[in-house]
Design a protein around this motif. Sequence first.
Motif, mmCIF file in Angstrom:
data_model
loop_
_atom_site.group_PDB
_atom_site.id
_atom_site.type_symbol
_atom_site.label_atom_id
_atom_site.label_comp_id
_atom_site.label_asym_id
_atom_site.label_seq_id
_atom_site.Cartn_x
_atom_site.Cartn_y
_atom_site.Cartn_z
ATOM 1 N N ARG A 85 0.898 -1.252 -0.051
ATOM 2 C CA ARG A 85 0.008 -0.024 0.078
ATOM 3 C C ARG A 85 0.898 1.404 -0.077
ATOM 4 O O ARG A 85 0.652 2.284 -0.719
ATOM 5 N N ARG A 86 1.869 1.205 0.725
ATOM 6 C CA ARG A 86 2.873 2.415 0.670
ATOM 7 C C ARG A 86 3.396 2.857 -0.726
ATOM 8 O O ARG A 86 3.410 3.917 -1.058
ATOM 9 N N GLN A 87 3.839 1.931 -1.282
ATOM 10 C CA GLN A 87 4.344 2.029 -2.555
ATOM 11 C C GLN A 87 3.340 2.349 -3.538
ATOM 12 O O GLN A 87 3.586 3.086 -4.467
ATOM 13 N N ILE A 88 2.184 1.787 -3.436
ATOM 14 C CA ILE A 88 0.905 2.240 -4.425
ATOM 15 C C ILE A 88 0.470 3.720 -4.141
ATOM 16 O O ILE A 88 0.322 4.516 -4.969
ATOM 17 N N GLY A 89 0.571 3.876 -2.846
ATOM 18 C CA GLY A 89 0.553 5.432 -2.489
ATOM 19 C C GLY A 89 1.566 6.577 -3.032
ATOM 20 O O GLY A 89 1.125 7.554 -3.394
ATOM 21 N N LEU A 90 2.707 5.924 -2.972
ATOM 22 C CA LEU A 90 3.686 6.941 -3.484
ATOM 23 C C LEU A 90 3.380 6.926 -5.129
ATOM 24 O O LEU A 90 3.837 7.896 -5.594
ATOM 25 N N SER A 91 3.154 5.655 -5.429
ATOM 26 C CA SER A 91 2.893 5.776 -7.191
ATOM 27 C C SER A 91 1.907 6.914 -7.369
ATOM 28 O O SER A 91 1.538 7.669 -8.551
ATOM 29 N N PHE A 92 0.850 6.855 -6.539
ATOM 30 C CA PHE A 92 -0.483 7.954 -6.697
ATOM 31 C C PHE A 92 0.288 9.496 -6.680
ATOM 32 O O PHE A 92 -0.023 10.264 -7.354
ATOM 33 N N ALA A 93 1.287 9.537 -5.770
ATOM 34 C CA ALA A 93 2.124 10.886 -5.728
ATOM 35 C C ALA A 93 2.633 11.005 -6.960
ATOM 36 O O ALA A 93 2.665 12.232 -7.493
ATOM 37 N N VAL A 94 3.365 10.138 -7.460
ATOM 38 C CA VAL A 94 4.301 10.447 -8.834
ATOM 39 C C VAL A 94 3.054 10.769 -9.829
ATOM 40 O O VAL A 94 3.179 11.624 -10.712
ATOM 41 N N ALA A 95 1.917 10.032 -10.164
ATOM 42 C CA ALA A 95 0.970 10.236 -10.997
ATOM 43 C C ALA A 95 0.325 11.706 -10.800
ATOM 44 O O ALA A 95 0.132 12.290 -11.832
ATOM 45 N N HIS A 96 0.189 11.926 -9.636
ATOM 46 C CA HIS A 96 -0.433 13.085 -9.483
ATOM 47 C C HIS A 96 0.331 14.397 -9.778
ATOM 48 O O HIS A 96 0.080 15.645 -10.139
ATOM 49 N N SER A 97 1.700 14.260 -9.483
ATOM 50 C CA SER A 97 2.735 15.148 -9.965
ATOM 51 C C SER A 97 2.777 15.393 -11.507
ATOM 52 O O SER A 97 2.943 16.441 -11.881
ATOM 53 N N PHE A 98 2.600 14.403 -12.093
ATOM 54 C CA PHE A 98 2.590 14.444 -13.493
ATOM 55 C C PHE A 98 1.203 15.371 -14.053
ATOM 56 O O PHE A 98 1.347 16.071 -14.791
#
Length: 142
Positions: free
Chosen positions: A89-102
Amino acid sequence: MLLQQNGSGLSAANITLLLKRWSIPATVLVMSSLTLIVLLGEGVDEDSIRRLVRWSANVSVLLFATAFAASSLAGVLGRERLQPLLAARRQIGLSFAVAHSFHLAFLVLMLQVVFAGDISQDRKSTRLNSSHSSVSRMPSSA
């Protein structure tokens, strides 16, 4: 079945390891590839940037919902079935942050393209001002 413990399929531990190691790089790769495909194929114009904004928002929502709802889904579907998702879940949450940065970068790019750097002008307000009279709808005594 995909999750098998006897070695003939992917084990829960292998899926957890894949999610933990590759969710962030995969998000960067997908978002970067999408950006290149759209901008090189269609050029940098308002429609292509709007497409990127929509796509990045969709990816962000999917990743956020996955990370946020994992524990609730585990309660409904069974913890053992969703153990890899819970562990990553933590890595998926960080992936969300990356996608949201884009997504943020695409919004800034759209501001630059649509308003040509001058965000003080509002295209809608100029159209509305010409079609609306200055007469108030409410009486002054109200």
